[in-house]
Scaffold this motif. Sequence first.
Motif, mmCIF file in Angstrom:
data_model
loop_
_atom_site.group_PDB
_atom_site.id
_atom_site.type_symbol
_atom_site.label_atom_id
_atom_site.label_comp_id
_atom_site.label_asym_id
_atom_site.label_seq_id
_atom_site.Cartn_x
_atom_site.Cartn_y
_atom_site.Cartn_z
ATOM 1 N N GLY A 166 28.216 3.698 4.000
ATOM 2 C CA GLY A 166 29.336 2.872 4.423
ATOM 3 C C GLY A 166 29.809 3.151 5.838
ATOM 4 O O GLY A 166 30.191 2.226 6.564
ATOM 5 N N SER A 169 27.522 1.580 8.320
ATOM 6 C CA SER A 169 27.764 0.136 8.380
ATOM 7 C C SER A 169 28.998 -0.169 9.217
ATOM 8 O O SER A 169 29.005 -1.111 10.026
ATOM 9 C CB SER A 169 27.930 -0.429 6.965
ATOM 10 O OG SER A 169 26.743 -0.283 6.211
ATOM 11 N N GLU A 173 29.708 -2.172 13.330
ATOM 12 C CA GLU A 173 30.567 -3.329 13.572
ATOM 13 C C GLU A 173 31.127 -3.300 14.999
ATOM 14 O O GLU A 173 31.183 -2.242 15.633
ATOM 15 C CB GLU A 173 31.726 -3.333 12.569
ATOM 16 C CG GLU A 173 31.312 -3.495 11.114
ATOM 17 C CD GLU A 173 30.910 -4.915 10.777
ATOM 18 O OE1 GLU A 173 31.042 -5.817 11.647
ATOM 19 O OE2 GLU A 173 30.443 -5.140 9.645
ATOM 20 N N TYR A 177 36.672 -4.813 15.460
ATOM 21 C CA TYR A 177 36.738 -4.776 13.991
ATOM 22 C C TYR A 177 37.076 -3.370 13.508
ATOM 23 O O TYR A 177 37.930 -3.181 12.647
ATOM 24 C CB TYR A 177 35.407 -5.233 13.403
ATOM 25 C CG TYR A 177 35.349 -5.192 11.893
ATOM 26 C CD1 TYR A 177 35.839 -6.249 11.127
ATOM 27 C CD2 TYR A 177 34.800 -4.093 11.219
ATOM 28 C CE1 TYR A 177 35.786 -6.216 9.747
ATOM 29 C CE2 TYR A 177 34.746 -4.046 9.844
ATOM 30 C CZ TYR A 177 35.237 -5.115 9.109
ATOM 31 O OH TYR A 177 35.195 -5.068 7.741
ATOM 32 N N TYR A 292 31.270 4.801 0.841
ATOM 33 C CA TYR A 292 30.985 3.786 -0.173
ATOM 34 C C TYR A 292 32.263 3.063 -0.585
ATOM 35 O O TYR A 292 32.319 1.821 -0.628
ATOM 36 C CB TYR A 292 30.320 4.440 -1.378
ATOM 37 C CG TYR A 292 30.352 3.617 -2.639
ATOM 38 C CD1 TYR A 292 29.709 2.378 -2.707
ATOM 39 C CD2 TYR A 292 31.027 4.068 -3.768
ATOM 40 C CE1 TYR A 292 29.735 1.626 -3.865
ATOM 41 C CE2 TYR A 292 31.061 3.317 -4.925
ATOM 42 C CZ TYR A 292 30.417 2.096 -4.973
ATOM 43 O OH TYR A 292 30.461 1.352 -6.124
ATOM 44 N N HIS A 295 33.850 1.075 2.582
ATOM 45 C CA HIS A 295 33.088 -0.128 2.914
ATOM 46 C C HIS A 295 33.226 -1.172 1.807
ATOM 47 O O HIS A 295 33.418 -2.364 2.084
ATOM 48 C CB HIS A 295 31.618 0.231 3.114
ATOM 49 C CG HIS A 295 30.763 -0.935 3.509
ATOM 50 N ND1 HIS A 295 29.973 -1.617 2.605
ATOM 51 C CD2 HIS A 295 30.590 -1.560 4.705
ATOM 52 C CE1 HIS A 295 29.340 -2.607 3.229
ATOM 53 N NE2 HIS A 295 29.699 -2.590 4.497
ATOM 54 N N GLY A 296 33.168 -0.726 0.554
ATOM 55 C CA GLY A 296 33.329 -1.653 -0.562
ATOM 56 C C GLY A 296 34.678 -2.332 -0.551
ATOM 57 O O GLY A 296 34.793 -3.536 -0.832
ATOM 58 N N LEU A 298 36.411 -3.279 1.780
ATOM 59 C CA LEU A 298 36.527 -4.291 2.834
ATOM 60 C C LEU A 298 35.742 -5.569 2.526
ATOM 61 O O LEU A 298 35.831 -6.538 3.279
ATOM 62 C CB LEU A 298 36.027 -3.713 4.155
ATOM 63 C CG LEU A 298 36.834 -2.526 4.706
ATOM 64 C CD1 LEU A 298 36.090 -1.881 5.873
ATOM 65 C CD2 LEU A 298 38.225 -2.962 5.132
ATOM 66 N N GLN A 299 34.993 -5.569 1.418
ATOM 67 C CA GLN A 299 34.161 -6.721 1.080
ATOM 68 C C GLN A 299 34.933 -7.721 0.219
ATOM 69 O O GLN A 299 35.940 -7.381 -0.406
ATOM 70 C CB GLN A 299 32.909 -6.252 0.330
ATOM 71 C CG GLN A 299 32.111 -5.180 1.047
ATOM 72 C CD GLN A 299 31.825 -5.509 2.494
ATOM 73 O OE1 GLN A 299 31.264 -6.570 2.796
ATOM 74 N NE2 GLN A 299 32.229 -4.626 3.402
ATOM 75 N N PRO A 300 34.470 -8.962 0.149
ATOM 76 C CA PRO A 300 35.095 -9.935 -0.766
ATOM 77 C C PRO A 300 34.991 -9.443 -2.207
ATOM 78 O O PRO A 300 34.055 -8.715 -2.561
ATOM 79 C CB PRO A 300 34.258 -11.205 -0.551
ATOM 80 C CG PRO A 300 33.619 -11.030 0.791
ATOM 81 C CD PRO A 300 33.388 -9.561 0.951
ATOM 82 N N PRO A 302 33.983 -9.189 -5.932
ATOM 83 C CA PRO A 302 32.824 -9.710 -6.650
ATOM 84 C C PRO A 302 33.247 -10.675 -7.753
ATOM 85 O O PRO A 302 34.379 -10.620 -8.250
ATOM 86 C CB PRO A 302 32.173 -8.451 -7.231
ATOM 87 C CG PRO A 302 33.272 -7.445 -7.291
ATOM 88 C CD PRO A 302 34.207 -7.763 -6.177
ATOM 89 N N ARG A 309 38.250 -4.254 -5.464
ATOM 90 C CA ARG A 309 38.324 -3.792 -4.081
ATOM 91 C C ARG A 309 39.563 -2.927 -3.846
ATOM 92 O O ARG A 309 39.508 -1.934 -3.099
ATOM 93 C CB ARG A 309 38.294 -4.981 -3.122
ATOM 94 C CG ARG A 309 37.039 -5.833 -3.220
ATOM 95 C CD ARG A 309 35.773 -5.004 -3.233
ATOM 96 N NE ARG A 309 34.573 -5.824 -3.156
ATOM 97 C CZ ARG A 309 33.360 -5.375 -3.422
ATOM 98 N NH1 ARG A 309 33.185 -4.103 -3.806
ATOM 99 N NH2 ARG A 309 32.305 -6.176 -3.327
#
Length: 327
Positions: A166, A169, A173, A177, A292, A295-296, A298-300, A302, A309
């Motif tokens: 993470g 990743s 950016e 960001y 992990y 980074h997770g 910050l994601q849309p 599921p 999240r």
Amino acid sequence: MTAPDPDETPVAFSGSRLGWQDLPRHVRARIAQQAGAEVIAETGATSGFSPGFASVLELGDGREVFVKAVSAEQNPHSPDLARREVAVAAALPDDVPAPRLLWSHDDGTWVLLGFQAVHGRSPVLPWRADDLVRVLSALDRLAGTAPREPHALRPVTETLADVMSGWASLAAEPEAYRRGVADAGGELGAWTLAHLDELVDAEARWAQAAAGDALVHGDLRADNVILDSTTCWLVDWPHAALGAPWLDVALMLPSVAMQGGGEPNAIFRSQRVSEGVGDDRLRPVLAGLAGYFAHGALQPAPTGIPNLRRFQGAQAVQTLRWLRSLG
């Protein structure tokens, strides 16, 4: 990442479970056929993130069975996780406190699992000391356990290889960001940004630190524990793998801290499995875990799991605090 309100712990529940009548008729018929009796009542599970159907079913002959039923319509990853749980069940020795898999059925669309029904309660939250002692004792016993041979379990260094990067990743950016993420995280976010290169370097070494031959559950939290009068049941095993015997304790403790269970490093160092595990070995695993979660978060969200999240974000905060305390 935004630090969560300390008085508002995220709930470990998908909020999108199906009831018995929500299942297609042919799925209900198949469950009754596999169970060997008609279904006369259900008690739905009220914790855990997996969408789909998860209930204790009372059968017409007086027996009970805990059934999971999932399809890609609820979440595209759920069927493969259920299939993985079937494979894991065959590898669990009899002395592992996991409900036995009684039967399974896979028609290519719906995956159905029937488990031994166990009755009890989740740990009281905020964590009580006696509940935590029982869970840690169960993990101490699990740490000395090898899977049943032959088995299809993979090393944790393979099962987590795609998610323990993470920080790399985030580092890739644009700077604007990264600064926006750090600003949202307040003081901890600022510390993270200032130490991002160190976090990237540390997480790159997590696999060497986590390697081992012990049976690892890989996803333990309060919602994956059932306590009855005599047994601490560990449930939901699709992420099981082979790894270091101390991994389950280390991976679980950020959620314990998040849910009021105490300072994670003190708890970790009080456990027998931590003996010989220096901070230089613990630090890469915590860096990978924090990355992990961060980074997770910050994601849309599921499909079918709207509050995952926020739960990950809160664990990221606790993992980073633990990591930072190591110096």
